[in-house]
Write an enzyme that holds these catalytic residues in place. Structure first.
Site, PDB file in Angstrom:
ATOM      1  N   GLU A 358       0.836  -1.198   0.000  1.00  0.00           N
ATOM      2  CA  GLU A 358       0.000   0.000   0.000  1.00  0.00           C
ATOM      3  C   GLU A 358       0.872   1.249   0.000  1.00  0.00           C
ATOM      4  O   GLU A 358       0.471   2.292  -0.515  1.00  0.00           O
ATOM      5  CB  GLU A 358      -0.933   0.001   1.215  1.00  0.00           C
ATOM      6  CG  GLU A 358      -2.078   0.998   1.100  1.00  0.00           C
ATOM      7  CD  GLU A 358      -3.120   0.817   2.175  1.00  0.00           C
ATOM      8  OE1 GLU A 358      -4.198   0.268   1.875  1.00  0.00           O
ATOM      9  OE2 GLU A 358      -2.858   1.222   3.334  1.00  0.00           O
ATOM     10  N   HIS A 389       7.072 -27.127   2.691  1.00  0.00           N
ATOM     11  CA  HIS A 389       6.273 -28.191   2.085  1.00  0.00           C
ATOM     12  C   HIS A 389       5.163 -27.629   1.203  1.00  0.00           C
ATOM     13  O   HIS A 389       4.223 -28.346   0.862  1.00  0.00           O
ATOM     14  CB  HIS A 389       5.699 -29.088   3.185  1.00  0.00           C
ATOM     15  CG  HIS A 389       6.755 -29.804   3.960  1.00  0.00           C
ATOM     16  ND1 HIS A 389       7.252 -31.040   3.588  1.00  0.00           N
ATOM     17  CD2 HIS A 389       7.453 -29.437   5.064  1.00  0.00           C
ATOM     18  CE1 HIS A 389       8.188 -31.409   4.450  1.00  0.00           C
ATOM     19  NE2 HIS A 389       8.332 -30.454   5.353  1.00  0.00           N
ATOM     20  N   LYS A 515     -13.977   1.531  -3.284  1.00  0.00           N
ATOM     21  CA  LYS A 515     -14.941   1.721  -2.197  1.00  0.00           C
ATOM     22  C   LYS A 515     -16.118   2.570  -2.661  1.00  0.00           C
ATOM     23  O   LYS A 515     -17.278   2.284  -2.337  1.00  0.00           O
ATOM     24  CB  LYS A 515     -14.248   2.370  -0.994  1.00  0.00           C
ATOM     25  CG  LYS A 515     -13.200   1.491  -0.337  1.00  0.00           C
ATOM     26  CD  LYS A 515     -12.743   2.034   0.995  1.00  0.00           C
ATOM     27  CE  LYS A 515     -11.953   3.303   0.882  1.00  0.00           C
ATOM     28  NZ  LYS A 515     -11.384   3.736   2.175  1.00  0.00           N
TER      29      LYS A 515
END
Length: 554
Positions: A358, A389, A515
């Site tokens: 950000e 793994h 938004k």
């Protein structure tokens, strides 16, 4: 508002060109050769900051590389920009704001005048209020509406109001000593809140609503649902005993029903992703206490002072930021793996994703002009040994260059013996840490594998090419102070890279449009009747399918 002064194009400077030529010269020189040519680098290319021992010797750099990177930093005026930040200059140019997360951890007797106010006094007034409140909470003086002690605090926030507290609480939960645990709700997906509250008792639960403006959609949606859960059980009058706020908007907090005496404030010079050491950390302080939280802040300050005073040649955050830039801009790396060999740091990579991406995920420089090189590293990772793994195969034998940060501790909080009786489980964990950095760097050649009797057809598949770079960060123990030190090292790395790239690392305009668009789309997907047609056929079809599957017409 943008920077009033044009920012020189760093890629057009002699310092950048010198690094480009240097890259051409050292090319794909293997770390095996680099160590052979400079056998003492494992001791020399290290720096100790506070409790952190940082080994950057396993990077594809020489001492000449470091010198040239430091020249680049000086060309970009890194030290002057650093001094401006610490002095409270408005270096967040697009929002015309100071950038003073470093003030959050200044000692009480320090003084820093910004816009006519001694911000240190303001910071410690909030810290004192937090401490007094959490003392009452932890002692049982503060009770819920029924008189029962609070045993769980639920932090409701998102972004910087969530990622930091979640990570820090997970890392320091062993220091929780007053019978108070913390939980966190961020996602507007109702499953998050429902699962969090499922086994809680309203009478012993306190909510911390963390939103600077007290208008963040996700946070207020969750807070409203949490209030309904509480009042259904205890009545409307219980809100004042079971809700507090971290915010600057007294009016909206009051409208919500929270007593304005229970607001803990912060300032516009603290960005969300830099705010875990502000009142945003109230949930952490409630769990670990004000003294441990003060130790946490002191760790930040140790690294702040190092970054503020050390020259680039011996400045850990600056060096690590410059090395990151070396990989991004000269070796073509696009991401960095963060690999903590500590289960307690399970959320550290997620926290760093916001801090770094950000901050530096920008394509426009601070003066409004377009950048001329790649910016922003993509951070990702997993704790060891789980990651071994999962994705280490790509790190070891894949075609992509992925520098890695290994983080480990010599002394665990808890330990268990191994079945074999050779050391402990923590020793086994850390043997993997050291082995992985060694194998990534030096690998194993076809000749070495063939000499072990491996069938010729299998040899190519087992070759470990090496030359995969990493930083090792080792501390004695994960304490509140050490965690603060670790976070601050990454904060100042981000700053270093942003200065060289000429970008504003402290705004985040890229999150705003989505938004706004979501608010516009909400009535479209929920309204009765035929929905408004969207401007693109993909979104339009998705909205209509969603409405159909929700049983809505149109």
């Amino acid at each position: 508002m943008t920077s009033e002064q044009p920012i020189p194009d760093i890629t057009a400077t002699p310092a950048w060109e010198a690094l480009r030529k240097h890259h051409d010269q050292i090319g794909e020189t293997h770390l095996r050769q680099i160590f052979a040519d400079d056998p003492n680098r494992g001791h020399d290319l290290t720096v100790t900051v506070g409790d952190l021992y940082i080994d950057y010797s396993k990077h594809r750099i020489t001492r000449d590389t470091i010198s040239l990177l430091v020249d680049l930093a000086r060309t970009a005026n890194l030290e002057a920009h650093r001094d401006q930040m610490f002095a409270g200059a408005h270096i967040n140019t697009s929002e015309d704001r100071a950038v003073l997360h470093t003030a959050l951890r200044l000692p009480r007797d320090a003084e820093l005048i910004v816009d006519g106010r001694n911000v240190v006094e303001d910071v410690h007034a909030v810290l004192d209020a937090m401490g007094d409140f959490t003392d009452r909470l932890r002692s049982g003086e503060w009770t819920g509406a029924t008189g029962k002690r609070i045993s769980t605090v639920v932090n409701i926030g998102i972004g910087g109001s969530d990622l930091g507290p979640v990570m820090v609480y997970q890392a320091l939960r062993h220091y929780a000593d007053a019978g108070i645990s913390a939980r966190f709700v961020s996602n507007v997906d109702p499953a998050d809140l429902i699962a969090t509250l499922a086994d809680l008792d309203p009478a012993t639960t306190l909510f911390i609503v963390a939103s600077k403006t007290f208008s963040t959609l996700e946070t207020l949606t969750n807070a409203t649902a949490a209030r309904r859960w509480l009042t259904d059980a205890l009545g409307d009058a219980a809100v004042s005993q079971h809700f507090v706020a971290v915010s600057t908007n007294r009016r909206l907090v009051d409208d919500f029903g929270i007593n304005t005496d229970n607001i803990f404030g912060f300032w516009d010079w603290v960005g969300g992703r830099y705010s875990v050491d502000s009142a945003i950390g109230l949930s952490v302080m409630a769990a670990i206490g004000r003294e441990a939280f003060a130790d946490f802040l002191s760790g930040f300050h140790i690294v702040d002072e190092h970054f503020r005073t050390a020259p680039p040649e011996s400045n850990a955050p600056a060096l690590l930021g410059l090395i990151g830039l070396w990989y991004s801009n000269f070796l073509g790396a696009q991401s960095r793996a963060v690999l903590p060999y500590s289960n307690d740091l399970a959320r550290f990579a997620a926290y760093l994703q916001q801090l770094t991406m950000e901050s530096n995920g920008k394509s426009t420089r601070a003066d409004g002009t377009a950048v001329t090189t790649d910016t922003g590293e993509i951070y990702w990772g997993e704790r060891g040994t789980n990651g071994q793994h999962a994705f280490y195969q790509l790190l070891h034998q894949g075609t992509r260059l992925v520098p890695a940060d290994f983080i480990g501790f010599s002394q665990p909080i808890d330990d268990l013996p191994t079945v074999e009786g050779t050391g402990s489980m923590h020793d086994l964990l850390m043997s993997n840490f050291f082995a992985q950095t060694q194998v990534l760097a030096f690998g194993k050649t076809a000749e070495e594998i063939a000499a072990e009797g491996t069938p010729a057809a299998v040899v190519p598949h087992k070759v470990m090419p090496g030359n995969r770079p990493s930083t090792s960060i080792l501390a004695k123990r994960l304490t509140p102070s050490v965690l603060g030190q670790l976070i601050a090292v990454y904060e100042h790395q981000v700053f270093t890279e942003g200065v060289v790239w000429g970008i504003d690392s402290f705004d985040q305009w890229g999150v705003e449009l989505g938004k706004t668009q979501a608010k516009a789309l909400l009535p479209v997907i929920t309204s009765d009747g035929s929905p408004q047609r969207q401007s693109d056929s993909s979104t339009d079809a998705l909205v209509r399918r969603y409405r159909t599957q929700r049983g809505r017409t149109g």
